[in-house]
Design a protein around this motif. Structure first.
Motif, PDB file in Angstrom:
ATOM      1  N   ALA A 240       0.838  -1.198   0.000  1.00 16.25           N
ATOM      2  CA  ALA A 240       0.000   0.000   0.000  1.00 16.25           C
ATOM      3  C   ALA A 240       0.869   1.242   0.000  1.00 16.25           C
ATOM      4  O   ALA A 240       1.967   1.244   0.563  1.00 16.25           O
ATOM      5  CB  ALA A 240      -0.933   0.006   1.210  1.00 16.25           C
ATOM      6  N   SER A 241       0.379   2.283  -0.648  1.00 17.46           N
ATOM      7  CA  SER A 241       1.027   3.595  -0.627  1.00 17.46           C
ATOM      8  C   SER A 241      -0.054   4.627  -0.347  1.00 17.46           C
ATOM      9  O   SER A 241      -1.144   4.565  -0.921  1.00 17.46           O
ATOM     10  CB  SER A 241       1.704   3.899  -1.960  1.00 17.46           C
ATOM     11  OG  SER A 241       2.714   2.957  -2.243  1.00 17.46           O
ATOM     12  N   SER A 242       0.269   5.561   0.540  1.00 15.80           N
ATOM     13  CA  SER A 242      -0.720   6.576   0.891  1.00 15.80           C
ATOM     14  C   SER A 242      -0.065   7.942   0.938  1.00 15.80           C
ATOM     15  O   SER A 242       1.113   8.075   1.293  1.00 15.80           O
ATOM     16  CB  SER A 242      -1.374   6.263   2.239  1.00 15.80           C
ATOM     17  OG  SER A 242      -0.420   6.295   3.281  1.00 15.80           O
ATOM     18  N   TYR A 243      -0.853   8.945   0.573  1.00 14.38           N
ATOM     19  CA  TYR A 243      -0.416  10.335   0.578  1.00 14.38           C
ATOM     20  C   TYR A 243      -1.545  11.133   1.203  1.00 14.38           C
ATOM     21  O   TYR A 243      -2.714  10.992   0.812  1.00 14.38           O
ATOM     22  CB  TYR A 243      -0.149  10.825  -0.851  1.00 14.38           C
ATOM     23  CG  TYR A 243       0.721   9.888  -1.650  1.00 14.38           C
ATOM     24  CD1 TYR A 243       2.091  10.061  -1.694  1.00 14.38           C
ATOM     25  CD2 TYR A 243       0.156   8.823  -2.342  1.00 14.38           C
ATOM     26  CE1 TYR A 243       2.895   9.191  -2.435  1.00 14.38           C
ATOM     27  CE2 TYR A 243       0.941   7.940  -3.072  1.00 14.38           C
ATOM     28  CZ  TYR A 243       2.311   8.130  -3.109  1.00 14.38           C
ATOM     29  OH  TYR A 243       3.097   7.271  -3.824  1.00 14.38           O
ATOM     30  N   ASN A 244      -1.221  11.962   2.200  1.00 11.72           N
ATOM     31  CA  ASN A 244      -2.286  12.690   2.870  1.00 11.72           C
ATOM     32  C   ASN A 244      -1.872  14.106   3.209  1.00 11.72           C
ATOM     33  O   ASN A 244      -0.681  14.402   3.386  1.00 11.72           O
ATOM     34  CB  ASN A 244      -2.735  11.947   4.141  1.00 11.72           C
ATOM     35  CG  ASN A 244      -1.610  11.778   5.142  1.00 11.72           C
ATOM     36  OD1 ASN A 244      -1.227  12.706   5.838  1.00 11.72           O
ATOM     37  ND2 ASN A 244      -1.051  10.570   5.218  1.00 11.72           N
ATOM     38  N   PHE A 245      -2.871  14.942   3.280  1.00 11.97           N
ATOM     39  CA  PHE A 245      -2.718  16.352   3.653  1.00 11.97           C
ATOM     40  C   PHE A 245      -3.862  16.698   4.597  1.00 11.97           C
ATOM     41  O   PHE A 245      -5.030  16.366   4.330  1.00 11.97           O
ATOM     42  CB  PHE A 245      -2.780  17.244   2.409  1.00 11.97           C
ATOM     43  CG  PHE A 245      -2.948  18.708   2.726  1.00 11.97           C
ATOM     44  CD1 PHE A 245      -1.855  19.520   2.967  1.00 11.97           C
ATOM     45  CD2 PHE A 245      -4.216  19.283   2.798  1.00 11.97           C
ATOM     46  CE1 PHE A 245      -2.010  20.868   3.259  1.00 11.97           C
ATOM     47  CE2 PHE A 245      -4.375  20.628   3.084  1.00 11.97           C
ATOM     48  CZ  PHE A 245      -3.269  21.423   3.314  1.00 11.97           C
ATOM     49  N   ASN A 246      -3.523  17.331   5.733  1.00 12.81           N
ATOM     50  CA  ASN A 246      -4.539  17.725   6.701  1.00 12.81           C
ATOM     51  C   ASN A 246      -4.277  19.138   7.175  1.00 12.81           C
ATOM     52  O   ASN A 246      -3.122  19.518   7.436  1.00 12.81           O
ATOM     53  CB  ASN A 246      -4.554  16.771   7.896  1.00 12.81           C
ATOM     54  CG  ASN A 246      -5.166  15.429   7.568  1.00 12.81           C
ATOM     55  OD1 ASN A 246      -6.379  15.274   7.549  1.00 12.81           O
ATOM     56  ND2 ASN A 246      -4.315  14.445   7.295  1.00 12.81           N
ATOM     57  N   PHE A 247      -5.335  19.884   7.313  1.00  8.22           N
ATOM     58  CA  PHE A 247      -5.254  21.267   7.789  1.00  8.22           C
ATOM     59  C   PHE A 247      -6.415  21.512   8.747  1.00  8.22           C
ATOM     60  O   PHE A 247      -7.552  21.116   8.472  1.00  8.22           O
ATOM     61  CB  PHE A 247      -5.325  22.252   6.626  1.00  8.22           C
ATOM     62  CG  PHE A 247      -5.402  23.690   7.053  1.00  8.22           C
ATOM     63  CD1 PHE A 247      -4.273  24.375   7.441  1.00  8.22           C
ATOM     64  CD2 PHE A 247      -6.624  24.350   7.092  1.00  8.22           C
ATOM     65  CE1 PHE A 247      -4.344  25.704   7.839  1.00  8.22           C
ATOM     66  CE2 PHE A 247      -6.706  25.673   7.490  1.00  8.22           C
ATOM     67  CZ  PHE A 247      -5.563  26.347   7.870  1.00  8.22           C
TER      68      PHE A 247
END
Length: 787
Positions: free
Chosen positions: A485-492
């Protein structure tokens, strides 16, 4: 070196005053021989018309004369010469000083201290040169001072003591250079770390030594002491531990608890301490009668009594009293009653070990907040600190509200230290709130690896800033790549949207899976803005919009089943939904230090655009308590979910596929509906539209020293995943297994380890009730989290 006129003087100066003393003695003897009443001897005085200063190179003669304080031609006694010598020596500019009267000339001979060419440190490996340079007061290109150098050596030794190296020694040495310069070298012997070998308690009956040691910040030396440094003896930490013990007992009703002393004995080898806390627990008290009264005509005591939540029989805790006071003061503000103060009056009943609490509403002083001054924040904006205050300029002054604001400021995590104090303003009826903060780093960049029993090994890169641009915003970025699995995330997160107590969040994520547990791959992307705000003391409501992209691919292999193939043929899909989550959490107010309840209920409604219409409902309930003198933690939890489509059909990317974090003992997607055909080797976990899992577990010590951070546990899980739509089942001629509710049961043991890498949990499980084609997982490793 000359130390004074009446001490170790120069031979010439000593002979002068020795001769004068002898002549005076002879004169006195002759006088006594010829008269009955002796005349008093006169002290010797000097008068100088010239002053000669010798040996000075950098110091101006006028500066030396100013220290001497001797006027030309004025009579000077021997005592005044001695005072002049002491003043010149005390200037700290000279290594030696001599004062020599020669007729009508006073000779002042000095040897100047050298100039420090450079400062160096030798023998240090545990502390860097730049850190030590911040400690010492001596500076290059300044005059060398032996007293300052000795103080520097002591300061360095104290810095090592704070690291537990009480045997550290520091010696200042001089290396002479040309032109009266020296190199100042601090020779350092760091010594070994003095560990705390044992922490014991005397006088404790209600709680064991093991339980009390868990309260303390200081720990005993253990196997991992090279990584875990809390076993170092530091006096300031011991003082903090005293307060922790006091708060621990007070929150459990032991109002008479006190610490009679703390003994720290150093071993003969000076390599270990034995720390003993002597305590007196006293008796445990509970709440008796809880009442509200007032001497103010405009106050209705019954109205205030109705909001009191304290009940008779509950274990006494000062924090519960504080919560009630805050609740009553908020009600007073809502009722328009300014300057009303709540004074708790406690009556002790020793016979039945209860404390009656009367909340007396009285009129407080008419004092207003003139202004709030904030200093020390170079990055954090003023408004981030100011919004922690419920009080604004011009509001009535409430000391309790100011203390609560101070706690909120410290809890932000932006500041290493934060002091909030009130002082009198321009008039006695006004106060100024001074906020002094010391900022600390709030960002972190992480590079590391990861391991999951469901995703395998991987690399991770992360960035997190909890005070973005000084606005109190949270920004995080993450990339995690694993073998499957590969994951990319952005949270603000903006915690105060438009200056309100409303948190705005924005989450973006993209995940690709090379699924080890099924013959297909998935791609998922998500865009989710949300708003969250409190609706009561213990509850919170979150509102969100979710746009979700899903795609199923790589089912060309003959091992893929017909259901997955049919779902792949649907192509990529976009779901658009709005939803909410209501949460109730008693841990927010600390009503019980040994127990807590968390309830969460949420729904998402699909059909706001997108390709499908659905309702997805999730429920989570967790309760925890500690028993047997808080040695054993009992925890019960229940999770359930339901997914119903009114337009479109659920796919494997939408349905519930449980991981070991939800139900232990099985692989990800290892239970629930499956498409199975032994002739074609098809065995695909499909997930279900419904799931329900109940978990019971206990955590307890297993006899190892608590400084190892290892404890044990047992657990029992029961649950199931079930439910497929008719159209999904009709899409295949193969056999669909476990579409109906079939409970699985798992028992196991856990090992909890508070490691330097985080709290780890190792689960060893064994299903006691399962279905034939379920996929077991008898071991799992995960991060241990509080509920």
């Amino acid at each position: 070196m000359t130390n004074g006129l009446w001490g170790n003087r120069s031979p010439r100066f000593k002979r002068i005053f020795k001769t004068s003393t002898s002549l005076a003695a002879v004169s006195v003897a002759i006088s006594m021989a010829f008269t009955a009443l002796p005349e008093p001897a006169e002290a010797q005085t000097f008068s100088f018309s010239n002053v000669s200063i010798e040996g000075n190179q950098r110091i101006e003669p006028g500066t030396i004369l100013s220290y001497a304080g001797i006027a030309r031609g004025a009579p000077v006694s021997a005592a005044q010469l001695n005072d002049a010598y002491q003043r010149i020596s005390a200037s700290g500019l000279f290594e030696t000083v001599e004062i020599l009267p020669q007729g009508n000339t006073l000779v002042i001979r000095v040897v100047e201290y050298p100039t420090i060419n450079r400062i160096a440190f030798e023998g240090n490996s545990r502390m860097k040169d730049e850190d030590l340079a911040q400690i010492v007061r001596s500076q290059s290109r300044r005059v060398y001072s032996p007293s300052v150098a000795e103080q520097d050596a002591q300061s360095i030794a104290e810095a090592y003591t704070q690291q537990g190296r009480v045997s550290a020694r520091v010696t200042p040495k001089l290396i002479k250079r040309s032109e009266n310069r020296v190199d100042l070298v601090y020779e350092i012997f760091e010594g070994g770390v003095t560990e705390i070998e044992r922490i014991g308690f005397v006088g404790n009956d209600a709680y064991s030594d093991r339980r009390l040691r868990r309260v303390l910040e200081t720990k005993q030396a253990g196997l991992l002491r090279a990584i875990i440094r809390s076993d170092t003896f530091i006096e300031d930490r011991i003082a903090f531990d005293r307060q922790l013990l006091q708060d621990f007992y007070a929150s459990r009703g032991y109002v008479d608890f006190r610490i009679t002393g703390v003994n720290a004995e150093l071993a003969e080898e000076r390599d270990g301490y034995f720390v003993t806390f002597n305590v007196e627990e006293g008796q445990q008290f509970s709440f008796g009668d809880v009442t509200v009264s007032s001497d103010l005509a405009e106050v209705d005591p019954e109205l205030f009594q109705s909001v009191v939540k304290l009940k008779s029989g509950k274990t006494y805790s000062p924090s519960l009293v504080e919560n009630e006071i805050a609740r009553l003061e908020r009600l007073a503000v809502q009722e328009g009653l300014n300057f009303v103060r709540v004074d708790p009056r406690v009556t002790r009943n020793d016979r039945d070990l209860t404390l009656d609490v009367e909340f007396m509403l009285t009129r407080g002083p008419r004092v207003f907040v003139e202004r709030i001054d904030i200093e020390g924040n170079t990055t954090t904006l003023d408004r981030v600190v100011r919004r922690q205050f419920d009080t604004a300029e011009g509001d009535p002054f409430n000391p309790r509200a100011i203390r609560e604001a101070a706690e909120r400021i410290r809890a932000l995590g932006y500041f290493a230290d934060a002091n909030v104090e009130a002082r009198e303003g321009t008039t006695p009826q006004q106060v100024v709130i001074d906020v002094n903060v010391d900022e600390q780093p709030t960002g972190a960049i992480g590079f590391g690896g990861s391991y999951s029993t469901t995703s395998g090994f991987g690399a991770a890169i992360s960035f997190r800033e909890t005070n973005f641009l000084g606005r109190g915003q949270i920004l995080s970025l993450g990339i995690n790549t694993a073998s499957s699995a590969s994951s990319y995330n952005f949270n603000f997160v903006e915690p105060a949207f438009l200056g309100r107590d409303v948190a705005f969040g924005l989450a973006l994520g993209y995940t690709e899976t090379d699924n080890e547990y099924a013959e297909f791959d998935t791609a998922e992307g998500e865009f989710r803005p949300s708003f969250s705000f409190p609706i009561s003391e213990n509850s919170r409501l979150s509102l969100r919009y979710t746009a979700r992209y899903t795609d199923i691919s790589n089912t060309d292999d003959d091992d893929a089943g017909q259901v997955i193939r049919a779902e792949e043929e649907d192509g990529s899909r976009i779901d658009s939904s709005i939803g909410y989550t209501f949460s109730y959490d008693t841990r927010r107010t600390g009503l019980n230090p040994n127990a807590g309840v968390l309830l969460e209920f949420g729904q998402d409604f699909g059909g706001v655009g997108g390709d499908t219409s659905f309702i997805k409902t999730n429920l989570r309930a967790v309760a925890q308590t500690k028993v047997w003198n808080e040695e054993v933690t009992l925890r019960a939890s229940f999770e359930a979910g339901a997914l119903h489509y009114s337009s479109g059909e659920s796919r494997v990317t939408d349905r519930y596929l449980l991981s070991d974090s939800t139900m232990r003992g099985f692989e990800y997607g290892g239970i629930g509906p499956r498409e199975y055909d032994s002739t074609t080797d098809v065995d695909d976990g499909l997930g279900g539209n419904y799931f329900a899992v109940a978990r019971l577990e206990a955590e307890f010590p297993i006899g190892l020293p608590e400084e190892y951070g290892i404890s044990g546990g047992v657990f029992y899980d029961i649950g199931s995943v079930w439910g497929l739509s008719d159209s999904t089942k009709d899409s295949t001629t193969n056999k669909i297994l476990y579409d109906e509710f079939k409970a699985r049961q798992v028992v196991g043991v856990s090992v909890f380890w508070d490691s330097a890498f985080g709290p780890l949990r190792l689960n060893f499980s064994r299903p006691v009730q399962k279905e034939e084609h379920d996929r077991e997982q008898n071991f799992s490793l995960s991060i241990s989290t509080e509920f």
